[in-house]
Design a protein around this motif. Sequence first.
Motif: not given
Length: 395
Positions: A365-368, A370-371
């Motif tokens: 995902s986009d959040e993953a 970024a992390a």
Amino acid sequence: MSSKDWLEKDFYAVLGVDKAASADDIKKAYRKVARESHPDHNPGDPKAEERFKAASEAYNVLSDAGRRREYDEMRSLFGSGAFRRGARAGGQPGGMPFDVSDLFGGGGAGAGDRRFGGAGFQDLFSSIFSGGSAGGQAAPRGPARGRDVETEVALDFGDAVRGVTLPLTLRAPGVCDTCHGNGAKPGTQPRTCPVCHGAGVTTRNQGSFSFSEPCRNCQGVGTVVEEKCPECHGSGGVTKTRTLNVRFPAGVADGQRIRLAGRGEPGERGGPAGDLFVHVKVRPDELFGRTGDDLTLTVPVTFTEAVLGTDLRVPTLDGAVTLRVPPGTPSGRVLRARGKGVVRRDGQAGDLLVTLDVVVPARVSDEARAALEAFAEQTPPAAREHLDARVRRVG
């Protein structure tokens, strides 16, 4: 089996192997022929049954190193021409024709006669290879031992590791229930052979030599049946279906052969039975593999579990264990659960070897993402300096 059989039968050709074939090659060839011609797979086919019997007879000789050596020596001696009719005396052209029957004062045997002056090939070679000595008395033979029987059984992986007792149904010759194996009609008994007097062999003295052969009156059994059993016609055995409970020990391996003494074909007219050999095939397990006494298992772990470490709960064949994955564990590392493998005969057990497989997700995902990018900025680069140096040189 008589010496004459050994001379006339090419056991290597029966199994389709070369004379120089190894023991493993002979074993593989026999199993192939036995599978293709087994009576259970060819019901009502007498030719297949004959091929199966011939292959069993050939393997019975060639699988035994001592008997194979004697067989090879005998056929080599016969095939060398040492006893061929028409060989010239001293190897000189025009010499007198030499026939081994002349050695025994038996001239006059016809070219089509296989006997040497009234003594057959069997007389000559049985004395050479049966341990008899000149002027000595042959040991009693008695009823012949039955043939060995081979079959194959497929076991589940867990049963092979733990051990199991299974019923095994065979269709093979067995002892006649009517005469109980002696070949005689109920109410009668075999009587001692009047020719060999129960010895099963007859001995003939010819000059300095003494030759023994199976008694032709009783076929080497030592007794004769005057009134034959109506069920087995005097053989003492009939084809029957029987069920045996076979114990497969814990840790039996794929390809292993288990011998059950005295559970093969019965000997004719009360002779000792052969052995039953059970070839084991182990079905693969969907989770576990095996290396010797160790069980193997591959467990997928996530990237974060490998980096941060975790406690893994993994299955065994008889429960579950918890293994500690230390932080920074690379993919392919093997963890060991001691004593969770195959139990050996001494009571000790192998281990369960767990290989860790770090799974890299195909999509995040986009959040993953970024992390992960933030993680990459805080993580030192991989040590690739030696590779970069080579790239610069060749680039």
